[in-house]
Design an enzyme around this catalytic site. Sequence first.
Site, PDB file in Angstrom:
ATOM      1  N   HIS A  79      -3.747  -2.384  -6.096  1.00 25.20           N
ATOM      2  CA  HIS A  79      -4.014  -3.119  -7.343  1.00 25.20           C
ATOM      3  C   HIS A  79      -3.495  -4.554  -7.262  1.00 25.20           C
ATOM      4  O   HIS A  79      -4.164  -5.486  -7.712  1.00 25.20           O
ATOM      5  CB  HIS A  79      -3.395  -2.395  -8.540  1.00 25.20           C
ATOM      6  CG  HIS A  79      -3.881  -0.989  -8.709  1.00 25.20           C
ATOM      7  ND1 HIS A  79      -3.197  -0.032  -9.421  1.00 25.20           N
ATOM      8  CD2 HIS A  79      -4.993  -0.367  -8.226  1.00 25.20           C
ATOM      9  CE1 HIS A  79      -3.870   1.107  -9.392  1.00 25.20           C
ATOM     10  NE2 HIS A  79      -4.955   0.931  -8.668  1.00 25.20           N
ATOM     11  N   HIS A 265     -10.104   5.066  -0.875  1.00 25.41           N
ATOM     12  CA  HIS A 265      -9.246   4.208  -0.049  1.00 25.41           C
ATOM     13  C   HIS A 265      -9.471   4.411   1.450  1.00 25.41           C
ATOM     14  O   HIS A 265      -9.554   3.452   2.212  1.00 25.41           O
ATOM     15  CB  HIS A 265      -7.775   4.466  -0.371  1.00 25.41           C
ATOM     16  CG  HIS A 265      -7.403   4.166  -1.785  1.00 25.41           C
ATOM     17  ND1 HIS A 265      -7.626   2.944  -2.371  1.00 25.41           N
ATOM     18  CD2 HIS A 265      -6.819   4.938  -2.744  1.00 25.41           C
ATOM     19  CE1 HIS A 265      -7.197   2.979  -3.623  1.00 25.41           C
ATOM     20  NE2 HIS A 265      -6.708   4.172  -3.875  1.00 25.41           N
TER      21      HIS A 265
END
EC number: 3.5.1.108
Length: 305
Positions: A79, A265
């Site tokens: 993030h 991811h």
Amino acid sequence: MIRQRTLKEIVKTTGVGLHSGRKVTLTLRPAAANTGIVYRRTDVNPPVDFPADPASVRDTMLCTALVNDEGVRISTVEHLNAALAGMGIDNIIVEVDAPEIPIMDGSASPFVYLLQQAGVETLNAAKRFIRIKKPIRFEDGDKWAEFVPFNGFRMDFEIEFNHPAIESDEQHLLFDFSSQGFVKEISRARTFGFMRDIEYLQSQNLCLGGSFDCAIVLDEYRILNEEGLRFENEFVTHKVLDAIGDLYMCGHAIIGEFRAYKSGHGLNNQLLRAVLADAEAWEWATFEEEVGSPVAFAEPGMVLA
């Protein structure tokens, strides 16, 4: 020319580690041209540096984690990394006194605010972009991710969650990247998880910082957060946010189109590695004129929130 960027001054904040549940202090420091993005653990002696590099990503089970040969790690970098991409930061030292970046509210928005607080400084060195020259695709079962040439940075992402609270027509997002678009349309999307998974992880001493304050939490039927969603397509938007952070692990803005179906991811990282390993798949690009740039970054002094 389009120049590299760093911060004007040092900024600091504290938050909670998603996995440990403990307080984490995060410090962002300016860095010289061509330093790149460096993550640093300051709670070990001597401090350990992790340059942003897809090869440093060695664990993608619950987040994107950087791990070195000695097993020292920094988890949950995606993030903050997305915020760095969104603000066009090329050079920075990211210091934490814990094995993870604080989760904050589960989005990239607090990190964008922190970067804006620090201010953006342009450096006297050309910003180097990675331009995709040919299609590269990576598959894992029915999941896939690919890059194709495109004069800009475009994300075309589709998820598939069969859940009453996730509308079927809110599971696809096409986003043409710009700093302004990232801040307004992407950065506030929070991570999400299922109550059953969070309870199981906490029984295993993981996700101890997980709460309604830092994630959208669902049971079998509904969203459990009282305030509901920030926007209707928050789920797929957060997957785009994650991908922007994962792909910026190369430390450079990409000129190309990223297309993905149910990617996460691990797949994002494998695709990035595959691209960089193929010398014919990409090339360096710099731009003499701001006007000629296919990727729009905001002016350094501009407030975007």
